[in-house]
Scaffold this motif. Structure first.
Motif, PDB file in Angstrom:
ATOM      1  N   VAL A  19       1.007  -1.204   0.027  1.00 38.54           N
ATOM      2  CA  VAL A  19      -0.120   0.186  -0.025  1.00 38.54           C
ATOM      3  C   VAL A  19       0.844   1.314   0.233  1.00 38.54           C
ATOM      4  N   TRP A  23       0.794   4.218  -2.775  1.00 34.10           N
ATOM      5  CA  TRP A  23       0.537   5.535  -2.491  1.00 34.10           C
ATOM      6  C   TRP A  23       1.836   6.498  -2.737  1.00 34.10           C
ATOM      7  N   ASP A  31       5.239  11.031   1.332  1.00 29.97           N
ATOM      8  CA  ASP A  31       4.027  11.159   1.842  1.00 29.97           C
ATOM      9  C   ASP A  31       3.158   9.514   1.722  1.00 29.97           C
ATOM     10  N   LEU A  33       1.870   6.169   3.700  1.00 29.18           N
ATOM     11  CA  LEU A  33       1.227   6.303   4.739  1.00 29.18           C
ATOM     12  C   LEU A  33       2.155   6.426   6.228  1.00 29.18           C
ATOM     13  N   ALA A  37       3.019   9.172   9.761  1.00 31.85           N
ATOM     14  CA  ALA A  37       2.891   8.690  11.004  1.00 31.85           C
ATOM     15  C   ALA A  37       4.169   8.833  11.894  1.00 31.85           C
TER      16      ALA A  37
END
Lengths: 146, 133
Positions: A19, A23, A31, A33, A37
């Motif tokens: 994933v 992205w 950027d 995911l 965080a």
């Protein structure tokens, strides 16, 4: 020997890497995911309508004059400043709410009309509406039969 | 992708005493608990909650914060990026300080719940004047 033993990667980690990789392709490096965080940046949700992109961020404790938005080319930057509110502190028993300035840059997957970008802030939720440029809107093409 | 969201927004620990009657995820709000001379100040981030959907309870030294948050996007919405989930907030604390429960007050603005827990008279620091004869 305990430390010589390698456990296979958890299937969910593999999925997450996949994933992240996807992205990173859409929003540009930095950027993914997991990056957001790690750096303790405000998290963002992005979704799409036919006529606009919507970006939402949870920024509790931030007033509208503490939000700076700019769209340059295909990048949206969001800078928020969260002030320290507690005074005359003897001790912090919990301190989980980070304060200070945070900047998030998102690469936009479609061209937007920078002049018509709108942002609203309600109950600590920032919603940014970025109308798509004419060229990026879906178009219905009529099929004519001869 | 739902699990991913919990990385940045932790899920609430399920309390055994109270069973939830609403479906959907429940998140753990970030808090500051600040000790001041005459009160404990609690700041809790509950973005997206309306003021009248927040419930605060203080009983037997346990402070409970509950906030209902309405979904803001339909489930069928295709996310291009989803870093957090939207749902209710719940958290509880044991407060060891002696609190004057009758004078607890709460305010809510910009997604932040502010609680003032005044220390009871016995727990306040006291300056004792020494009178010289």
């Amino acid at each position: 020997m305990v430390f010589g033993y390698r456990t296979p990667r958890h299937p969910f980690d593999q999925f997450r890497d996949e994933v992240d990789r996807l992205w990173t392709g859409v929003f540009g490096p930095g950027d993914g995911l997991r990056m957001g965080a790690l750096r303790n940046q405000p998290a963002a949700n992005v979704w799409e309508r036919d006529d606009a992109l919507l970006v939402e961020m949870e920024v509790p404790g931030v007033k509208s004059d503490q939000v700076d938005l700019s769209v340059v080319g295909d990048e949206l930057s969001i800078k928020v400043t969260r002030p320290e509110v507690a005074e005359n502190v003897i001790a912090y028993h919990r301190r989980e709410r980070s304060t200070g300035s945070f900047t998030r840059v998102l690469r936009l997957p479609v061209e937007v009309d920078a002049g018509r970008v709108e942002a609203e802030l309600h109950d600590g939720v920032l919603t940014i509406t970025l109308p798509k440029a004419e060229a990026a809107k879906p178009r219905k093409i009529e099929v004519t039969s001869a | 992708m739902n699990q991913e969201a919990t990385l940045t927004k932790p899920a609430a620990e399920q309390s055994e005493s109270a069973e939830r009657t609403r479906s959907g995820r429940c998140y753990r709000p970030s808090v500051d608990i600040v000790e001041q001379a005459d009160e404990l100040l609690v700041l809790a981030d509950v973005p997206g909650a309306k003021g009248d959907a927040i419930d605060v309870k203080f009983e037997d030294g346990t402070l409970e914060i509950r906030a209902e948050v309405a979904q803001r996007q339909g489930d069928e919405q295709g996310y291009l990026l989803r870093e957090y989930g939207v749902g209710d907030f719940y958290r509880s604390f044991r407060i060891s300080e002696t609190i004057d429960a009758s004078r607890i007050s709460a305010e809510y603005a910009d997604g932040v719940l502010t609680l003032h827990l005044p220390k009871s008279e016995a727990a306040k620091p006291r300056k004792i004047t020494v009178s010289a004869k």
